[in-house]
Design a protein around this motif. Structure first.
Motif, PDB file in Angstrom:
ATOM      1  N   VAL A   1      81.416  19.239   3.148  1.00 32.49           N
ATOM      2  CA  VAL A   1      81.893  17.873   2.917  1.00 32.49           C
ATOM      3  C   VAL A   1      82.379  17.268   4.236  1.00 32.49           C
ATOM      4  CG1 VAL A   1      83.487  16.409   1.635  1.00 32.49           C
ATOM      5  CG2 VAL A   1      82.532  18.453   0.558  1.00 32.49           C
ATOM      6  N   LEU A   2      81.710  16.203   4.661  1.00 32.94           N
ATOM      7  CA  LEU A   2      82.116  15.472   5.857  1.00 32.94           C
ATOM      8  C   LEU A   2      83.190  14.469   5.468  1.00 32.94           C
ATOM      9  CD1 LEU A   2      81.581  14.839   8.894  1.00 32.94           C
ATOM     10  CD2 LEU A   2      79.980  13.073   8.094  1.00 32.94           C
ATOM     11  N   MET A   3      84.316  14.499   6.173  1.00 26.70           N
ATOM     12  CA  MET A   3      85.446  13.630   5.869  1.00 26.70           C
ATOM     13  C   MET A   3      85.747  12.687   7.026  1.00 26.70           C
ATOM     14  SD  MET A   3      87.944  16.543   4.214  1.00 26.70           S
ATOM     15  CE  MET A   3      87.673  17.675   5.590  1.00 26.70           C
ATOM     16  N   ASP A   4      86.492  11.620   6.724  1.00 24.17           N
ATOM     17  CA  ASP A   4      86.970  10.759   7.786  1.00 24.17           C
ATOM     18  C   ASP A   4      88.236  11.358   8.387  1.00 24.17           C
ATOM     19  OD1 ASP A   4      89.088  10.154   6.091  1.00 24.17           O
ATOM     20  OD2 ASP A   4      88.370   8.145   5.603  1.00 24.17           O
ATOM     21  N   ALA A   5      88.877  10.634   9.305  1.00 24.84           N
ATOM     22  CA  ALA A   5      90.049  11.172   9.990  1.00 24.84           C
ATOM     23  C   ALA A   5      91.208  11.431   9.044  1.00 24.84           C
ATOM     24  CB  ALA A   5      90.477  10.203  11.094  1.00 24.84           C
ATOM     25  N   ALA A   6      91.270  10.665   7.946  1.00 19.92           N
ATOM     26  CA  ALA A   6      92.365  10.819   6.984  1.00 19.92           C
ATOM     27  C   ALA A   6      92.080  11.868   5.918  1.00 19.92           C
ATOM     28  CB  ALA A   6      92.653   9.471   6.318  1.00 19.92           C
ATOM     29  N   GLY A   7      90.898  12.478   5.940  1.00 20.21           N
ATOM     30  CA  GLY A   7      90.549  13.494   4.963  1.00 20.21           C
ATOM     31  C   GLY A   7      89.815  12.964   3.750  1.00 20.21           C
ATOM     32  N   LYS A   8      89.376  11.707   3.768  1.00 22.11           N
ATOM     33  CA  LYS A   8      88.621  11.139   2.648  1.00 22.11           C
ATOM     34  C   LYS A   8      87.172  11.618   2.715  1.00 22.11           C
ATOM     35  CE  LYS A   8      86.847   6.781   0.807  1.00 22.11           C
ATOM     36  NZ  LYS A   8      86.784   5.311   1.006  1.00 22.11           N
ATOM     37  N   PRO A   9      86.625  12.203   1.625  1.00 23.88           N
ATOM     38  CA  PRO A   9      85.231  12.646   1.639  1.00 23.88           C
ATOM     39  C   PRO A   9      84.267  11.469   1.814  1.00 23.88           C
ATOM     40  CG  PRO A   9      86.436  13.650  -0.179  1.00 23.88           C
ATOM     41  CD  PRO A   9      87.311  12.568   0.368  1.00 23.88           C
ATOM     42  N   LEU A  10      83.350  11.610   2.756  1.00 25.31           N
ATOM     43  CA  LEU A  10      82.351  10.574   3.006  1.00 25.31           C
ATOM     44  C   LEU A  10      80.975  10.989   2.488  1.00 25.31           C
ATOM     45  CD1 LEU A  10      83.266   9.592   6.677  1.00 25.31           C
ATOM     46  CD2 LEU A  10      83.898   8.373   4.582  1.00 25.31           C
ATOM     47  N   LEU A  11      80.563  12.202   2.840  1.00 25.39           N
ATOM     48  CA  LEU A  11      79.230  12.692   2.502  1.00 25.39           C
ATOM     49  C   LEU A  11      79.292  14.179   2.186  1.00 25.39           C
ATOM     50  CD1 LEU A  11      77.302  10.955   5.417  1.00 25.39           C
ATOM     51  CD2 LEU A  11      77.118  10.315   3.015  1.00 25.39           C
ATOM     52  N   THR A  12      78.433  14.612   1.281  1.00 28.91           N
ATOM     53  CA  THR A  12      78.289  16.034   0.968  1.00 28.91           C
ATOM     54  C   THR A  12      76.917  16.510   1.410  1.00 28.91           C
ATOM     55  OG1 THR A  12      79.771  15.876  -0.939  1.00 28.91           O
ATOM     56  CG2 THR A  12      78.266  17.750  -0.883  1.00 28.91           C
ATOM     57  N   ILE A  13      76.878  17.636   2.114  1.00 29.87           N
ATOM     58  CA  ILE A  13      75.624  18.243   2.554  1.00 29.87           C
ATOM     59  C   ILE A  13      75.445  19.515   1.739  1.00 29.87           C
ATOM     60  CG2 ILE A  13      74.317  19.158   4.501  1.00 29.87           C
ATOM     61  CD1 ILE A  13      77.387  17.038   5.172  1.00 29.87           C
ATOM     62  N   ARG A  14      74.391  19.557   0.930  1.00 30.98           N
ATOM     63  CA  ARG A  14      74.183  20.677   0.003  1.00 30.98           C
ATOM     64  C   ARG A  14      72.777  21.252   0.182  1.00 30.98           C
ATOM     65  NH1 ARG A  14      74.884  19.251  -6.126  1.00 30.98           N
ATOM     66  NH2 ARG A  14      77.081  19.292  -5.505  1.00 30.98           N
ATOM     67  N   ARG A  15      72.706  22.573   0.257  1.00 33.30           N
ATOM     68  CA  ARG A  15      71.402  23.213   0.368  1.00 33.30           C
ATOM     69  C   ARG A  15      70.663  23.140  -0.964  1.00 33.30           C
ATOM     70  NH1 ARG A  15      70.096  28.992   3.263  1.00 33.30           N
ATOM     71  NH2 ARG A  15      67.840  28.769   3.247  1.00 33.30           N
ATOM     72  N   LYS A  16      69.388  22.792  -0.907  1.00 33.92           N
ATOM     73  CA  LYS A  16      68.572  22.697  -2.118  1.00 33.92           C
ATOM     74  C   LYS A  16      68.110  24.089  -2.524  1.00 33.92           C
ATOM     75  CE  LYS A  16      64.607  20.218  -4.051  1.00 33.92           C
ATOM     76  NZ  LYS A  16      63.482  19.285  -3.757  1.00 33.92           N
ATOM     77  N   ARG A  17      68.440  24.476  -3.747  1.00 29.24           N
ATOM     78  CA  ARG A  17      68.088  25.807  -4.223  1.00 29.24           C
ATOM     79  C   ARG A  17      66.654  25.840  -4.752  1.00 29.24           C
ATOM     80  NH1 ARG A  17      73.547  27.556  -7.610  1.00 29.24           N
ATOM     81  NH2 ARG A  17      75.015  27.372  -5.849  1.00 29.24           N
ATOM     82  N   LEU A  18      66.108  27.051  -4.829  1.00 31.26           N
ATOM     83  CA  LEU A  18      64.770  27.272  -5.380  1.00 31.26           C
ATOM     84  C   LEU A  18      63.735  26.397  -4.704  1.00 31.26           C
ATOM     85  CD1 LEU A  18      65.727  27.478  -9.170  1.00 31.26           C
ATOM     86  CD2 LEU A  18      65.515  29.344  -7.524  1.00 31.26           C
ATOM     87  N   SER A  19      63.790  26.347  -3.401  1.00 35.26           N
ATOM     88  CA  SER A  19      62.840  25.555  -2.627  1.00 35.26           C
ATOM     89  C   SER A  19      62.093  26.456  -1.657  1.00 35.26           C
ATOM     90  CB  SER A  19      63.569  24.460  -1.846  1.00 35.26           C
ATOM     91  OG  SER A  19      62.677  23.782  -0.995  1.00 35.26           O
ATOM     92  N   LEU A  20      60.804  26.180  -1.453  1.00 34.06           N
ATOM     93  CA  LEU A  20      60.001  26.945  -0.495  1.00 34.06           C
ATOM     94  C   LEU A  20      60.411  26.629   0.933  1.00 34.06           C
ATOM     95  CD1 LEU A  20      56.453  26.616  -2.097  1.00 34.06           C
ATOM     96  CD2 LEU A  20      58.011  28.565  -2.218  1.00 34.06           C
ATOM     97  N   TYR A  21      61.080  25.496   1.111  1.00 34.92           N
ATOM     98  CA  TYR A  21      61.490  25.072   2.436  1.00 34.92           C
ATOM     99  C   TYR A  21      63.003  25.233   2.575  1.00 34.92           C
ATOM    100  CZ  TYR A  21      56.938  22.741   2.216  1.00 34.92           C
ATOM    101  OH  TYR A  21      55.609  22.467   2.079  1.00 34.92           O
TER     102      TYR A  21
END
Length: 221
Positions: free
Chosen positions: A76-96
């Motif tokens: 979870v990427l947050m701003d300086a105050a700790g507010k969540p901005l974006l979530t980066i999640r690995r895609k499961r069951l993928s060939l890539y």
């Protein structure tokens, strides 16, 4: 080390939501955002990223506790105050080796919007290519009409996210005399700094891996 990375760590003003950031950064005459990225958390016993703006103020952070109890599969990427901005999640069951970037904290919001897909480039005997990954927009709310390719070498801290014309919308550049864990990120207005940083986090997971992978630790938003 910290003194070499940034002049101060004063918290930057709380940024608007991601959609507002992107919509406000569409004018081509706007200058790019230049960030200093430190692959380290400022919190004790944590791993992650600390990102400073051109004035040395804290812009973004990602903090992962060095623990294996109750692991999360999200970064979870947050701003300086700790507010969540974006979530980066690995895609499961993928060939890539694929990652999905969501708006906000996807674990806290069941209806989180997927914004981008970042997929590692697989060669399979094809002619040598500079590509290391591919970025595909997933949401019509983003004014990003085309797919992008990441070219170069992340290990050498010299790579770029390029559009179909070959123009760079984000670049990772080496920062002199401070090692591989500190580098520059230049984000053009079309992409915006938060999305550019989220792509860098996905690329880092793809090419660092092993014991360096942040997903081997418990991540905190």
């Amino acid at each position: 080390m910290a003194a070499k990375v940034h002049p101060n760590v004063a918290a930057a003003p709380q940024p608007p939501c991601i959609s507002s950031i992107v919509s406000q950064q569409q004018e081509e005459e706007e200058p790019p955002v230049v960030l200093t990225v430190w692959r380290k958390s400022l919190l004790f016993n944590c791993h992650g990223f600390t990102v400073f703006d051109a004035k040395g103020n804290l812009a973004f952070r990602l903090d992962c506790y060095d623990s294996t109890s109750s692991r999360r599969a999200d970064l979870v990427l947050m701003d300086a105050a700790g507010k969540p901005l974006l979530t980066i999640r690995r895609k499961r069951l993928s060939l890539y080796d694929s990652w999905i970037i969501y708006d906000g904290d996807s674990a806290a919001t069941a209806t989180a919007t997927p914004l981008l897909s970042v997929r590692r480039h697989l060669r399979f005997g094809l002619p040598k290519s500079k590509a290391i990954a591919h970025v595909t927009p997933l949401s019509s709310s983003l004014p990003l009409p085309e797919a992008y390719v990441v070219e170069g070498s992340y290990g050498r801290r010299s790579c770029a996210v390029r559009d179909a014309r070959g123009d760079a919308v984000a670049e990772v550049r080496r920062k002199e005399s401070v090692g591989d864990d500190v580098f520059r990120l230049v984000a053009q207005p079309r992409l915006g700094a938060p999305l550019a940083m989220a792509i860098v986090i996905a690329i880092d997971e793809m090419f660092r891996g092993g014991s360096s992978s942040l997903l081997r630790r418990t991540c905190s938003a």
